[in-house]
Design a protein around this motif. Structure first.
Motif, short mmCIF file in Angstrom:
data_model
loop_
_atom_site.label_atom_id
_atom_site.label_comp_id
_atom_site.label_asym_id
_atom_site.label_seq_id
_atom_site.Cartn_x
_atom_site.Cartn_y
_atom_site.Cartn_z
N ASP A 222 3.12 -20.78 115.24
CA ASP A 222 2.88 -20.91 116.68
C ASP A 222 1.37 -21.01 116.87
O ASP A 222 0.63 -20.10 116.51
CB ASP A 222 3.43 -19.69 117.42
CG ASP A 222 3.34 -19.83 118.93
OD1 ASP A 222 2.81 -20.85 119.40
OD2 ASP A 222 3.78 -18.91 119.64
N TRP A 223 0.92 -22.13 117.44
CA TRP A 223 -0.51 -22.41 117.54
C TRP A 223 -0.95 -22.37 119.01
O TRP A 223 -0.48 -23.16 119.82
CB TRP A 223 -0.80 -23.78 116.92
CG TRP A 223 -2.25 -24.20 116.95
CD1 TRP A 223 -3.33 -23.42 117.10
CD2 TRP A 223 -2.73 -25.54 116.80
NE1 TRP A 223 -4.48 -24.15 117.06
CE2 TRP A 223 -4.15 -25.47 116.87
CE3 TRP A 223 -2.13 -26.78 116.60
CZ2 TRP A 223 -4.95 -26.61 116.76
CZ3 TRP A 223 -2.93 -27.90 116.49
CH2 TRP A 223 -4.34 -27.81 116.57
N ASP A 224 -1.85 -21.44 119.33
CA ASP A 224 -2.48 -21.40 120.65
C ASP A 224 -3.77 -22.20 120.56
O ASP A 224 -4.78 -21.73 120.04
CB ASP A 224 -2.78 -19.95 121.07
CG ASP A 224 -3.42 -19.87 122.44
OD1 ASP A 224 -2.88 -20.47 123.39
OD2 ASP A 224 -4.48 -19.23 122.56
N SER A 227 -7.50 -20.98 121.88
CA SER A 227 -8.13 -19.90 121.11
C SER A 227 -8.20 -20.21 119.62
O SER A 227 -8.92 -19.54 118.88
CB SER A 227 -7.36 -18.59 121.33
OG SER A 227 -6.06 -18.67 120.77
N GLY A 228 -7.41 -21.20 119.17
CA GLY A 228 -7.36 -21.51 117.75
C GLY A 228 -6.51 -20.54 116.95
O GLY A 228 -6.46 -20.62 115.72
N ARG A 229 -5.81 -19.64 117.63
CA ARG A 229 -5.02 -18.62 116.94
C ARG A 229 -3.66 -19.20 116.54
O ARG A 229 -2.98 -19.83 117.33
CB ARG A 229 -4.82 -17.41 117.85
CG ARG A 229 -4.13 -16.23 117.18
CD ARG A 229 -4.18 -15.01 118.09
NE ARG A 229 -3.62 -13.83 117.46
CZ ARG A 229 -2.34 -13.49 117.55
NH1 ARG A 229 -1.50 -14.23 118.26
NH2 ARG A 229 -1.89 -12.40 116.94
N GLN A 251 -6.45 -21.14 112.80
CA GLN A 251 -6.18 -22.50 112.34
C GLN A 251 -6.85 -22.80 111.00
O GLN A 251 -6.36 -23.62 110.22
CB GLN A 251 -6.64 -23.51 113.40
CG GLN A 251 -6.23 -24.94 113.09
CD GLN A 251 -6.91 -25.95 113.99
OE1 GLN A 251 -7.87 -25.60 114.68
NE2 GLN A 251 -6.44 -27.18 113.98
N SER A 252 -7.96 -22.12 110.74
CA SER A 252 -8.68 -22.40 109.49
C SER A 252 -7.81 -22.09 108.27
O SER A 252 -7.95 -22.74 107.22
CB SER A 252 -9.97 -21.59 109.43
OG SER A 252 -9.70 -20.19 109.46
N THR A 253 -6.91 -21.12 108.39
CA THR A 253 -6.00 -20.80 107.29
C THR A 253 -5.13 -22.00 106.96
O THR A 253 -4.96 -22.39 105.79
CB THR A 253 -5.12 -19.59 107.66
OG1 THR A 253 -5.95 -18.46 107.90
CG2 THR A 253 -4.13 -19.28 106.55
N TRP A 254 -4.56 -22.59 108.00
CA TRP A 254 -3.70 -23.77 107.80
C TRP A 254 -4.49 -24.93 107.19
O TRP A 254 -4.02 -25.60 106.27
CB TRP A 254 -3.09 -24.16 109.14
CG TRP A 254 -2.22 -25.37 109.09
CD1 TRP A 254 -0.91 -25.43 108.74
CD2 TRP A 254 -2.61 -26.71 109.41
NE1 TRP A 254 -0.44 -26.72 108.81
CE2 TRP A 254 -1.47 -27.53 109.22
CE3 TRP A 254 -3.80 -27.30 109.83
CZ2 TRP A 254 -1.49 -28.90 109.45
CZ3 TRP A 254 -3.82 -28.66 110.06
CH2 TRP A 254 -2.67 -29.45 109.87
N ARG A 255 -5.72 -25.16 107.67
CA ARG A 255 -6.53 -26.26 107.15
C ARG A 255 -6.86 -26.06 105.67
O ARG A 255 -6.90 -27.02 104.90
CB ARG A 255 -7.83 -26.38 107.95
CG ARG A 255 -7.63 -26.89 109.38
CD ARG A 255 -8.96 -26.87 110.14
NE ARG A 255 -9.96 -27.71 109.48
CZ ARG A 255 -10.12 -29.00 109.69
NH1 ARG A 255 -9.33 -29.63 110.54
NH2 ARG A 255 -11.06 -29.68 109.05
N ARG A 256 -7.10 -24.81 105.27
CA ARG A 256 -7.42 -24.55 103.86
C ARG A 256 -6.23 -24.79 102.95
O ARG A 256 -6.39 -25.13 101.77
CB ARG A 256 -7.91 -23.10 103.69
CG ARG A 256 -9.28 -22.83 104.25
CD ARG A 256 -9.84 -21.52 103.71
NE ARG A 256 -8.97 -20.39 104.00
CZ ARG A 256 -9.07 -19.64 105.09
NH1 ARG A 256 -9.99 -19.92 106.01
NH2 ARG A 256 -8.25 -18.62 105.26
#
Length: 308
Positions: A222-224, A227-229, A251-256
């Motif tokens: 679930d992406w807000d 906020s980028g959360r 979101q940075s977790t998903w990008r990595r």
């Protein structure tokens, strides 16, 4: 003539009375002729004294009359203000109750209608707790104690018992005011029964969805966007050999985790969907497993809420 019209009758009577008393004193004590002569034909000294006294009495009478009128006007203005305030409170869409401690002094029309009470029933209530569910008495007492300690209680939810025995959930708040010369508590109540039911239905729906997803073993994110959360469920983390507590909520977790060769393509699809160019987001993407290798994942999503 205008000045004479402003002199009240009792001031004129006071002037005449002073002249009579002065003439009587001159006649009886100082033996200055008979009363009629002293009253009608005073000497220069007596005339000056009477004129000065007359002016003092007249001015004092005018000032006193004006102060009485001003006081009466202030009282009338205060009465009108109180009547307007009472009319506003009576017409309020929220329930309003005035109580001293737990003794009810006043309940507005909305409160009476909601609780099924007449005006006499509301005034005759011995205690506010007659209407509060027994399990919520301590909550109300805690907020009254906060007021006594000079604190401002936060709004709270309380259950009440209507006259017909049915329960209702209200949002309540309290403050201190002066009412009829006394410090009393002013409580506001708003029916939130529909909101409570909506929250319960939403919670039940989420629980059913969670059970269904757990049974299907589908990973969910679930992406807000503002906020980028990003929030992930346990199945999504387990798919990558992780525990959900090991996954950072951004979101940075998903990008990595996305394979570098897939990142631009996936972000382009996400952007197109969020801009309304695609009805849904769906693609196959490689995500890095905790052991270092990549696994193919069918990734799907849809915008469920857009800013106005």
């Amino acid at each position: 003539m205008r000045i004479l019209r402003t002199v009240p009758i009792y001031t004129a009577l006071a002037v005449v009375l002073f002249w009579v008393l002065d003439a009587g004193v001159d006649t009886v004590i100082y033996h200055q002729g008979d009363f009629a002569q002293t009253f009608l034909r005073p000497g220069v000294r007596e005339l000056v004294i009477r004129l000065i006294a007359t002016m003092v009495i007249v001015v004092a009478g005018i000032l006193w009359q004006r102060s009485i009128r001003s006081l009466a006007g202030s009282r009338a203005s205060l009465t009108r203000s109180e009547n307007r305030y009472r009319s506003l409170v009576e017409a309020s869409p929220d329930g309003v109750v005035v109580h001293e401690g737990d003794h009810v002094s006043y309940a507005n029309r909305k409160t009476r209608e909601f609780m099924g009470l007449s005006a006499e029933d509301a005034r005759g209530a011995k205690s506010l707790y007659e209407f509060i569910h027994a399990e919520d008495h301590d909550l109300v007492r805690e907020n009254l104690d906060r007021l006594d300690n000079g604190e401002t209680p936060r709004p709270y939810e309380v259950r009440v018992v209507r006259r017909d025995g049915t329960l209702a959930t209200l949002s309540a708040s309290m403050s201190r005011i002066e009412y009829e010369g006394r410090q009393v508590t002013l409580s506001f109540f708003r029916d939130i029964g529909e909101e409570v039911e909506t929250r319960r239905d939403l919670l039940a729906s989420r629980e059913r969805l969670s059970l269904a997803l757990d049974a299907a073993r589908d990973g969910v994110w679930d992406w807000d966007v503002p906020s980028g959360r990003m929030v992930y469920n346990q199945a999504w983390a387990a798919m990558l050999g992780l525990d959900v507590d090991q996954v950072e909520s951004d979101q940075s977790t998903w990008r990595r985790l996305v394979h570098p060769d897939d990142l631009d393509r996936v972000e382009a699809l996400l952007t197109a969907h969020m801009q309304g160019d695609l009805p849904d987001y769906e693609t196959e993407v490689r995500l890095r497993h905790a052991r270092g290798h990549y696994i193919w994942v069918l990734d799907r999503g849809r915008v469920v809420d857009r800013d106005a």
